[in-house]
Design a protein around this motif. Structure first.
Motif, PDB file in Angstrom:
ATOM      1  N   LEU A 280      51.027  42.522  40.595  1.00 53.14           N
ATOM      2  CA  LEU A 280      50.643  41.291  39.901  1.00 53.14           C
ATOM      3  C   LEU A 280      50.172  40.237  40.899  1.00 53.14           C
ATOM      4  O   LEU A 280      49.206  39.510  40.639  1.00 53.14           O
ATOM      5  CB  LEU A 280      51.833  40.736  39.095  1.00 53.14           C
ATOM      6  N   ALA A 281      50.837  40.151  42.043  1.00 49.41           N
ATOM      7  CA  ALA A 281      50.426  39.181  43.063  1.00 49.41           C
ATOM      8  C   ALA A 281      49.007  39.495  43.530  1.00 49.41           C
ATOM      9  O   ALA A 281      48.184  38.587  43.710  1.00 49.41           O
ATOM     10  CB  ALA A 281      51.401  39.190  44.242  1.00 49.41           C
ATOM     11  N   TYR A 284      46.649  38.400  40.802  1.00 47.49           N
ATOM     12  CA  TYR A 284      46.630  36.935  40.680  1.00 47.49           C
ATOM     13  C   TYR A 284      45.822  36.316  41.828  1.00 47.49           C
ATOM     14  O   TYR A 284      44.952  35.472  41.614  1.00 47.49           O
ATOM     15  CB  TYR A 284      48.074  36.422  40.693  1.00 47.49           C
ATOM     16  N   ALA A 287      42.265  36.808  41.288  1.00 50.17           N
ATOM     17  CA  ALA A 287      41.691  35.945  40.261  1.00 50.17           C
ATOM     18  C   ALA A 287      41.462  34.523  40.764  1.00 50.17           C
ATOM     19  O   ALA A 287      40.486  33.887  40.397  1.00 50.17           O
ATOM     20  CB  ALA A 287      42.581  35.935  39.014  1.00 50.17           C
ATOM     21  N   VAL A 288      42.354  34.026  41.609  1.00 46.78           N
ATOM     22  CA  VAL A 288      42.193  32.629  42.021  1.00 46.78           C
ATOM     23  C   VAL A 288      41.435  32.459  43.344  1.00 46.78           C
ATOM     24  O   VAL A 288      40.914  31.386  43.606  1.00 46.78           O
ATOM     25  CB  VAL A 288      43.541  31.850  42.086  1.00 46.78           C
ATOM     26  N   LEU A 345      49.820  30.252  45.489  1.00 43.43           N
ATOM     27  CA  LEU A 345      50.982  30.631  44.668  1.00 43.43           C
ATOM     28  C   LEU A 345      52.142  29.676  44.984  1.00 43.43           C
ATOM     29  O   LEU A 345      53.102  30.050  45.654  1.00 43.43           O
ATOM     30  CB  LEU A 345      51.393  32.080  44.975  1.00 43.43           C
ATOM     31  N   TYR A 351      56.578  33.112  38.045  1.00 45.29           N
ATOM     32  CA  TYR A 351      55.529  32.973  37.040  1.00 45.29           C
ATOM     33  C   TYR A 351      55.898  33.782  35.797  1.00 45.29           C
ATOM     34  O   TYR A 351      56.365  34.922  35.920  1.00 45.29           O
ATOM     35  CB  TYR A 351      54.197  33.470  37.616  1.00 45.29           C
ATOM     36  N   GLU A 355      51.841  32.822  31.885  1.00 46.14           N
ATOM     37  CA  GLU A 355      51.077  32.152  32.953  1.00 46.14           C
ATOM     38  C   GLU A 355      50.163  33.140  33.684  1.00 46.14           C
ATOM     39  O   GLU A 355      49.008  32.835  33.992  1.00 46.14           O
ATOM     40  CB  GLU A 355      52.042  31.517  33.971  1.00 46.14           C
ATOM     41  N   ILE A 356      50.701  34.311  33.970  1.00 45.42           N
ATOM     42  CA  ILE A 356      49.896  35.285  34.716  1.00 45.42           C
ATOM     43  C   ILE A 356      48.729  35.782  33.857  1.00 45.42           C
ATOM     44  O   ILE A 356      47.585  35.856  34.309  1.00 45.42           O
ATOM     45  CB  ILE A 356      50.763  36.468  35.196  1.00 45.42           C
ATOM     46  N   VAL A 359      45.827  33.386  33.784  1.00 49.85           N
ATOM     47  CA  VAL A 359      45.007  33.394  35.011  1.00 49.85           C
ATOM     48  C   VAL A 359      44.147  34.661  35.093  1.00 49.85           C
ATOM     49  O   VAL A 359      42.999  34.622  35.525  1.00 49.85           O
ATOM     50  CB  VAL A 359      45.921  33.243  36.259  1.00 49.85           C
ATOM     51  N   LEU A 360      44.706  35.775  34.651  1.00 46.03           N
ATOM     52  CA  LEU A 360      43.944  37.034  34.706  1.00 46.03           C
ATOM     53  C   LEU A 360      42.966  37.164  33.542  1.00 46.03           C
ATOM     54  O   LEU A 360      42.202  38.122  33.471  1.00 46.03           O
ATOM     55  CB  LEU A 360      44.881  38.252  34.703  1.00 46.03           C
ATOM     56  N   LEU A 384      55.934  35.906  42.442  1.00 49.69           N
ATOM     57  CA  LEU A 384      54.745  36.379  43.159  1.00 49.69           C
ATOM     58  C   LEU A 384      54.627  35.761  44.544  1.00 49.69           C
ATOM     59  O   LEU A 384      54.212  36.416  45.504  1.00 49.69           O
ATOM     60  CB  LEU A 384      53.489  36.073  42.340  1.00 49.69           C
TER      61      LEU A 384
END
Ligand code: NG1
Ligand code: MG
Length: 519
Positions: A280-281, A284, A287-288, A345, A351, A355-356, A359-360, A384
């Motif tokens: 997931l990290a 994430y 994505a950012v 992060l 998170y 929330e995740i 963002v995704l 994360l």
């Protein structure tokens, strides 16, 4: 580089001289018991060892390099393929499997259809590890020789000396030895180490653990007298690394905590959850920090994407879009990623799925389907930030440790050099305790007792939450450290004689998988 799994002709090809007398007796007992159990001699023994990880904890499944070494304790499978008087049913083959510790690990007999090895990962059954190696090996054999393979029936007697749930990787030893046994039983004259390792990694996931590839690599590839630098990307490679002669001489001590942590039971809140958090990290951060729509390349990590994959993609895209060269050295890149992670992060408290998912740009259902459907996890929040900071900093420590090992110590008194290696191990322990939350009070206590008594560096080894610890101790302090543990830790537990004997071992880097032909 890799080559084939060696065929041993004498036990001195496998074990160090100090281990030979007790191992010779153990092997003789195993072969004698095989004969009395099945009424004929075994044809061969397959062997794969446990491992201790020197440095690089919980980063293999993020595809960063690690530095483990094999230990003497191992899994042995004595095998024959002699046909039974009562042959297996049509379209099936028979596996009879027993353990020298029959009371704890009862014998079983299975009729297995040629093309379907069933494994029920919801029950905790010792033979599942054999079956997972069996399934992987048969898949490989079919790939090589075609689909009409009729697997040989096998009679097996197993003897394992790697403590289960102790962080020394009894599972990888057992799965690797099982896969090797099946390959040899079905007529493979040579077994390629890379192929065996890769199939053992994937096979172990069938038992319910989202495992990385360190243990199987260490078990298969290790060479006597050296640790093993294992890399997973772009492909699996392993090379032996020697420890320089130093004064005082370096010794690795392994100390058991006797806190048993079973991934099968605690996976949803420990090991498997960390694998999910790291994936997931990666998603994430992608994505950012990467341009919208960037897809991480599918890779060999358990959930198909990894922090290492993000790392590579990030610097490649930066170069493309800014025309500015990325930091050249991997350590510099990791240092930059640590900074980026701190700001991208920020949330210490973790998170939520919502929330995740936002963002995704997916729904929570899609997120669950993608990341948590194969292995269940239990968590309200995913940490994360802490997990990514651990992974990038640990990957950096592995490279710093390697760089130190590969420069020859400067003077005769190399205690400063040893202390440098030790400091990295201590930092790993801090990061595992604080950021990765995979230590436990007992391991923390064992580490601080050791440091007070003269260890240069002390930390948990393997998955953690109990299990084993590893300590870099100058040869002249081994006795003092061992005594301090007896006094301040082991004396407070109720241990059997056998546990007392096995509590602390001096670890000498041992050899990897081997086949020993009996007849
Ligand atoms: P243990 O629990 O010590 O076998 C596990 C993983 C490794 C690695 C370490 C943590 C399996 C088979 N092994 O080791 O791949 O991730 O934890 O560094 O799951
Ligand atoms: Mg294991």
């Amino acid at each position: 580089m890799a080559g084939a799994v060696p065929v041993a002709h004498s036990l001195s090809d496998i074990y160090t001289p100090d281990a030979l007398p007790s191992q010779t007796k153990r092997w003789n007992d195993l072969l004698a018991q095989f004969e009395s159990t099945y009424g004929h001699a075994a044809e061969f023994v397959s062997r794969s060892p446990g491992r201790v990880n020197v440095i690089g904890e919980h980063i293999d499944y993020s595809l960063y390099s690690v530095l483990p070494m094999a230990i003497t304790a191992d899994a042995l499978l004595a095998v024959s393929t002699t046909a039974d008087s009562a042959p297996a049913k049509a379209g099936t083959f028979k596996v009879q499997i027993a353990n020298v510790q029959g009371a704890r690990f009862p014998a079983h007999e299975f009729d297995i259809p040629y093309d379907a090895v069933e494994i029920d990962a919801t029950i905790h059954e010792w033979t599942n590890y054999f079956k997972s190696g069996l399934r992987g090996a048969l898949e490989l054999l079919r790939k090589k020789h075609g689909n009409d393979l009729k697997p040989k029936s096998m009679k097996i007697l197993m003897d394992g000396t790697v403590p289960a749930g102790g962080g020394l990787s009894s599972s990888a030893a057992f799965v690797s030895a099982s896969a090797l046994a099946v390959m040899v039983a079905n007529g493979e004259q040579t077994v390629d180490k890379t192929e065996l390792t890769e199939l053992a990694i994937v096979s172990e996931r069938a038992v319910g653990v989202n495992s990385g590839g360190m243990d199987q690599s260490a078990s298969v590839f290790s060479e006597r007298g050296s640790a093993l630098f294992v890399s997973f990307s772009p492909k699996l490679t392993a090379r032996p690394v020697h420890f320089p002669k130093t004064n005082p001489e370096l010794t690795f001590l392994i100390a058991q905590s006797f806190v048993t942590s079973d991934k099968f039971v605690t996976g949803p809140i420990h090991y498997n959850l960390r694998v999910v958090e790291c994936s997931l990290a990666a998603a994430y951060l992608n994505a950012v920090l990467n341009p919208p729509g960037t897809l991480l390349p599918g890779d060999a990590a358990p959930l198909g994407i990894s922090l290492h994959g993000f790392h590579e993609t990030y610097f490649a895209l930066q170069e493309q879009s800014t025309g500015k060269a990325a930091p050249k050295s991997v350590p510099d890149q990791l240092t930059e990623l640590l900074k980026l992670t701190s700001s991208a992060l920020p949330k210490e408290e973790g998170y939520t799925r919502e929330e995740i998912a936002a963002v995704l740009n997916v729904t929570v259902d899609e997120l669950n389907e993608r990341f948590t459907s194969r292995f269940p996890v239990r968590a309200e929040r995913f940490k994360l930030r802490q997990r990514a900071l651990h992974v990038f900093s640990e990957a950096l420590r592995v490279l710093q440790f390697m760089a130190t090992l590969e420069t020859d110590p400067a003077s005769d008194d190399t205690s400063a050099y040893n202390a440098k290696l030790g400091a990295l191990l201590n930092e790993t322990q801090d990061s595992c305790r604080e950021a990765y939350e995979c230590s436990c009070p007992e391991i923390d206590a064992i580490c601080s007792i050791a440091r007070k008594a003269g260890s240069y560096g002390s930390r948990l080894t393997g998955a953690g939450w109990g299990g084993c610890s590893v300590h870099l101790v100058p040869a002249d302090k081994v006795a003092a450290v061992t005594e301090a543990w007896q006094k301040e830790y082991y004396s407070t537990l109720q241990l059997t004689e056998e546990q007392k004997e096995g509590a602390v071992v001096v670890s000498r880097p041992g050899s990897g998988s081997a086949v020993f032909r009996v007849t």
